[in-house]
Design an enzyme around this catalytic site. Structure first.
Site, PDB file in Angstrom:
ATOM      1  N   THR A  79       5.632  -8.178   4.888  1.00  0.00           N
ATOM      2  CA  THR A  79       5.553  -7.756   3.479  1.00  0.00           C
ATOM      3  C   THR A  79       5.170  -8.872   2.497  1.00  0.00           C
ATOM      4  O   THR A  79       4.283  -8.685   1.662  1.00  0.00           O
ATOM      5  CB  THR A  79       6.908  -7.150   3.060  1.00  0.00           C
ATOM      6  OG1 THR A  79       7.158  -6.029   3.898  1.00  0.00           O
ATOM      7  CG2 THR A  79       6.906  -6.716   1.612  1.00  0.00           C
ATOM      8  N   ASN A 100       8.279 -13.714   5.345  1.00  0.00           N
ATOM      9  CA  ASN A 100       9.253 -13.356   4.304  1.00  0.00           C
ATOM     10  C   ASN A 100      10.274 -14.486   4.150  1.00  0.00           C
ATOM     11  O   ASN A 100      10.571 -14.935   3.051  1.00  0.00           O
ATOM     12  CB  ASN A 100       9.955 -12.053   4.662  1.00  0.00           C
ATOM     13  CG  ASN A 100       9.005 -10.869   4.656  1.00  0.00           C
ATOM     14  OD1 ASN A 100       8.025 -10.869   3.914  1.00  0.00           O
ATOM     15  ND2 ASN A 100       9.281  -9.873   5.486  1.00  0.00           N
ATOM     16  N   LYS A 161      11.457  -3.795  -3.698  1.00  0.00           N
ATOM     17  CA  LYS A 161      11.610  -5.139  -3.118  1.00  0.00           C
ATOM     18  C   LYS A 161      11.173  -6.195  -4.128  1.00  0.00           C
ATOM     19  O   LYS A 161      10.070  -6.104  -4.671  1.00  0.00           O
ATOM     20  CB  LYS A 161      10.710  -5.288  -1.884  1.00  0.00           C
ATOM     21  CG  LYS A 161      11.115  -4.460  -0.694  1.00  0.00           C
ATOM     22  CD  LYS A 161      10.198  -4.778   0.489  1.00  0.00           C
ATOM     23  CE  LYS A 161      10.540  -3.918   1.692  1.00  0.00           C
ATOM     24  NZ  LYS A 161       9.663  -4.184   2.843  1.00  0.00           N
ATOM     25  N   ASP A 162      11.978  -7.228  -4.300  1.00  0.00           N
ATOM     26  CA  ASP A 162      11.601  -8.287  -5.238  1.00  0.00           C
ATOM     27  C   ASP A 162      10.249  -8.899  -4.859  1.00  0.00           C
ATOM     28  O   ASP A 162       9.387  -9.108  -5.714  1.00  0.00           O
ATOM     29  CB  ASP A 162      12.708  -9.352  -5.323  1.00  0.00           C
ATOM     30  CG  ASP A 162      13.162  -9.866  -3.983  1.00  0.00           C
ATOM     31  OD1 ASP A 162      12.312 -10.328  -3.201  1.00  0.00           O
ATOM     32  OD2 ASP A 162      14.368  -9.810  -3.675  1.00  0.00           O
ATOM     33  N   ARG A 163      10.031  -9.168  -3.574  1.00  0.00           N
ATOM     34  CA  ARG A 163       8.767  -9.813  -3.178  1.00  0.00           C
ATOM     35  C   ARG A 163       7.561  -8.906  -3.412  1.00  0.00           C
ATOM     36  O   ARG A 163       6.459  -9.374  -3.662  1.00  0.00           O
ATOM     37  CB  ARG A 163       8.820 -10.298  -1.730  1.00  0.00           C
ATOM     38  CG  ARG A 163       9.108  -9.243  -0.669  1.00  0.00           C
ATOM     39  CD  ARG A 163       9.324  -9.921   0.688  1.00  0.00           C
ATOM     40  NE  ARG A 163       9.613  -8.993   1.774  1.00  0.00           N
ATOM     41  CZ  ARG A 163      10.819  -8.475   2.029  1.00  0.00           C
ATOM     42  NH1 ARG A 163      11.854  -8.771   1.269  1.00  0.00           N
ATOM     43  NH2 ARG A 163      10.998  -7.654   3.064  1.00  0.00           N
ATOM     44  N   ASP A 305       8.692   1.647   4.037  1.00  0.00           N
ATOM     45  CA  ASP A 305       8.961   0.591   5.022  1.00  0.00           C
ATOM     46  C   ASP A 305      10.378   0.693   5.565  1.00  0.00           C
ATOM     47  O   ASP A 305      10.590   0.620   6.778  1.00  0.00           O
ATOM     48  CB  ASP A 305       8.747  -0.778   4.376  1.00  0.00           C
ATOM     49  CG  ASP A 305       8.951  -1.924   5.356  1.00  0.00           C
ATOM     50  OD1 ASP A 305       8.094  -2.091   6.248  1.00  0.00           O
ATOM     51  OD2 ASP A 305       9.963  -2.643   5.250  1.00  0.00           O
ATOM     52  N   ASP A 352       0.631  -3.132   2.835  1.00  0.00           N
ATOM     53  CA  ASP A 352       0.864  -4.563   3.091  1.00  0.00           C
ATOM     54  C   ASP A 352       0.842  -4.900   4.584  1.00  0.00           C
ATOM     55  O   ASP A 352       0.883  -6.057   4.956  1.00  0.00           O
ATOM     56  CB  ASP A 352       2.171  -5.020   2.432  1.00  0.00           C
ATOM     57  CG  ASP A 352       3.377  -4.238   2.923  1.00  0.00           C
ATOM     58  OD1 ASP A 352       3.214  -3.130   3.482  1.00  0.00           O
ATOM     59  OD2 ASP A 352       4.500  -4.742   2.731  1.00  0.00           O
ATOM     60  N   HIS A 353       0.796  -3.893   5.436  1.00  0.00           N
ATOM     61  CA  HIS A 353       0.726  -4.008   6.899  1.00  0.00           C
ATOM     62  C   HIS A 353       0.893  -2.618   7.463  1.00  0.00           C
ATOM     63  O   HIS A 353       1.277  -1.709   6.730  1.00  0.00           O
ATOM     64  CB  HIS A 353       1.832  -4.933   7.460  1.00  0.00           C
ATOM     65  CG  HIS A 353       3.206  -4.569   6.963  1.00  0.00           C
ATOM     66  ND1 HIS A 353       3.908  -3.490   7.451  1.00  0.00           N
ATOM     67  CD2 HIS A 353       3.974  -5.090   5.980  1.00  0.00           C
ATOM     68  CE1 HIS A 353       5.051  -3.392   6.797  1.00  0.00           C
ATOM     69  NE2 HIS A 353       5.109  -4.328   5.885  1.00  0.00           N
ATOM     70  N   HIS A 486       6.819  -4.509  12.704  1.00  0.00           N
ATOM     71  CA  HIS A 486       5.405  -4.867  12.544  1.00  0.00           C
ATOM     72  C   HIS A 486       5.325  -6.382  12.477  1.00  0.00           C
ATOM     73  O   HIS A 486       6.358  -7.041  12.448  1.00  0.00           O
ATOM     74  CB  HIS A 486       4.859  -4.236  11.252  1.00  0.00           C
ATOM     75  CG  HIS A 486       5.738  -4.506  10.072  1.00  0.00           C
ATOM     76  ND1 HIS A 486       5.657  -5.661   9.326  1.00  0.00           N
ATOM     77  CD2 HIS A 486       6.780  -3.803   9.542  1.00  0.00           C
ATOM     78  CE1 HIS A 486       6.577  -5.642   8.382  1.00  0.00           C
ATOM     79  NE2 HIS A 486       7.290  -4.527   8.490  1.00  0.00           N
TER      80      HIS A 486
END
Ligand SMILES: [Zn+2]
Length: 545
Positions: A79, A100, A161-163, A305, A352-353, A486
């Protein structure tokens, strides 16, 4: 005579003005909306096609331009790196988000891709607020947009998600907002502002997260209609704490006590609905797209996710999550029609994947696949080094990378190259390991084909390890028999949807291979601004009206 001269001068100047303007983008979109669906593999467009509504994915495909052959071009396909690569047009080799979490050699411990202990939480809980893009080493397309007009463009990032919110929005973003599992609040950090805007506080007070937590997750359609998925009760799905079988209905209110309060919401389609609600509130409150220059919203839907990890791609839970996301997207597109009009919005949607099937499920179909335990592999590497070099040379094994103790190798006069090469021979003898490549090889050669090209593009010399391991197709880094993950360089993890829509985008589709790092430079060329500073991506042949 004079009149004729004046008229002909006017004609000449009008002509040259018109001629000049042919070369610049005079009619830029008012709002860019970047949508990332977390863990959406390319085939999910087709797999659930007949169950999608007219207004969501189908509308984007029918009215937009579809690059059917879009791939990630590095590992690991996680991610943090995924979001960073979409918006920087660079790979981890340049933008530095190598995973991550990664082992930081300079401090000797694991760090998180968005953590920043110099900033403070705004709303939410203290720990979830110490976040910023400080580890991202290059600019995003949002940074470039703001650089192009003395910071007049507004750029805002939103995700559970923060990221997923922070990395896309970039360094100079006006704000990034993410969701706090402990309090159920949307939050930010002092990196962006000194105080949370009144509209965010008001949104939190409305208690939308609490409302969703009071619902029972029932399938949208009768269970028998989910013919694209395995039966509801199967051995490949993980359980919510407090449930004994992975079956509908999932009563969130009943399960709340046994799970991390609002964390449960993230593993349901309602996490995406809440993200959509918050995004529409942000667009209105911040008046995105209503000023003279172009604004940008980066929006990531993370619940897909969490659901995918727990239930794996062939579950009714995953299918239902996509059908509901489709309806949320339809609502968002209708909202944008009314807010600005389709021609004023340039939107792209990607992921993102991707994701792999549950390995036990693949095994049941006689397809090779398996699990590798990171801790077991770490111990095997440690033992091997002890046996062959009589020393504990291992600092970390994480994200399929071996980190060696360089100082100790110097002290013991052990050749680094010798250790790296011995490790490659050892690692490729293990079940589930396909190949491995050394730091020395990556520093000295340029690889042009996968797998080493993808390993190289994910390799950051300062941050990455000394031996990079590539597992065999179907093998995952997990100790669990249920769910999936993943991270690999194989099609199932690299192949993602890419749809462009709105503004001047002509409808159509292309089978031409394009890479994820082409999105940001394409946006830059459409907007007549500079591409992000670490970008090596190419313009993708996007037809315009
Ligand atoms: Zn992800």
């Amino acid at each position: 005579m004079k009149k004729i001269i004046v008229i002909s001068l006017l004609c000449v100047s009008f002509q040259s003005y018109a001629l000049d303007n042919r070369f610049v983008s005079t009619n830029k979109p008012k709002l860019i909306v970047g949508i990332v669906i977390d863990q959406m593999r390319a085939d999910f467009i087709y797999k659930y096609w007949h169950k999608y509504s007219q207004g969501g994915f189908k509308r984007l495909v029918a009215e937009g331009f579809f690059f059917k052959n879009t791939h990630y071009n590095y590992v690991p396909t996680y991610t943090g790196p995924g979001h960073a690569s979409i918006y920087t047009g660079a790979t981890p080799a340049v933008h530095g988000i190598i995973a991550n979490h990664w082992f930081d050699k300079t401090v000797g411990k694991s760090v998180y891709c968005a953590d920043d202990f110099t900033v403070q939480a705004l709303a939410g809980s203290k720990k979830s607020g110490q976040m910023s893009p400080n580890k991202l080493l290059s600019t995003t397309i949002g940074d470039q947009l703001k650089l192009s007009n003395r910071q007049q463009s507004k750029v805002i990032g939103i995700a559970l998600k923060d990221r997923g919110a922070i990395l896309p929005a970039g360094h100079s973003a006006n704000a990034a907002y993410w969701f706090d599992s402990a309090t159920g609040e949307w939050m930010s950090s002092s990196y962006y502002m000194s105080q949370l805007p009144a509209w965010v506080a008001a949104f939190n007070r409305q208690g939308q997260a609490r409302n969703y937590m009071a619902t029972v997750w029932q399938p949208l359609l009768p269970l028998t209609a989910y013919s694209e998925s395995l039966t509801d009760d199967n051995a490949f799905e993980g359980l919510f704490n407090g449930e004994t079988r992975p079956v509908f209905p999932h009563d969130l209110a009943k399960l709340a006590a046994a799970n991390e309060s609002f964390g449960l919401l993230k593993i349901t389609p309602f996490g995406n609905s809440l993200t959509k609600d918050f995004a529409m509130a942000a667009i209105q409150a911040e008046k995105l797209g209503k000023q003279a220059v172009t604004d940008m919203l980066t929006l990531s839907f993370s619940a897909t996710d969490y659901v995918g990890h727990q239930f794996a791609p062939n579950s009714i839970e995953v299918e239902d999550t996509y059908l509901r996301l489709d309806r949320d997207l339809a609502e968002l597109l209708t909202f944008l029609d009314r807010w600005l009009g389709k021609d004023q919005v340039l939107l792209f949607l990607t992921a993102d994947h991707g994701v792999v099937e549950n390995p036990r499920y693949l095994n049941s179909l006689r397809i090779p696949a398996g699990n590798i335990s990171e801790s077991a592999l770490k111990q095997a590497v440690k033992d091997f080094l002890q046996q062959h070099f009589a020393a504990d040379l291992l600092l970390s094994y994480s994200n399929q990378q071996v980190f060696l103790n360089h100082a100790k190798m110097v002290e013991l006069k052990v050749s680094r190259v010798e250790v790296e090469n011995a490790l490659v021979d050892f690692l490729v003898s293990l079940p589930g390991v396909a190949s491995a490549v050394t730091r020395t090889a990556l520093n000295q050669s340029a690889f042009i084909t996968p797998p080493n090209r993808y390993l190289q593009q994910g390799f950051h010399p300062q941050r990455s390890g000394d031996v990079l391991v590539n597992y065999a197709p179907g093998w995952i880094d997990s100790e669990k028999n249920t769910g999936t993950t993943h991270g690999s360089l194989y099609n199932y993890d690299t192949h993602v949807p890419l749809l462009w829509y709105g503004w001047k985008v002509a409808a159509g589709q292309s089978f031409q291979a394009v890479e994820i790092t082409d999105i940001a430079p394409t946006l830059a060329l459409l907007l007549d601004i500079e591409a992000p500073n670490g970008s090596f991506g190419q313009f993708m042949p996007l037809p315009l009206k």
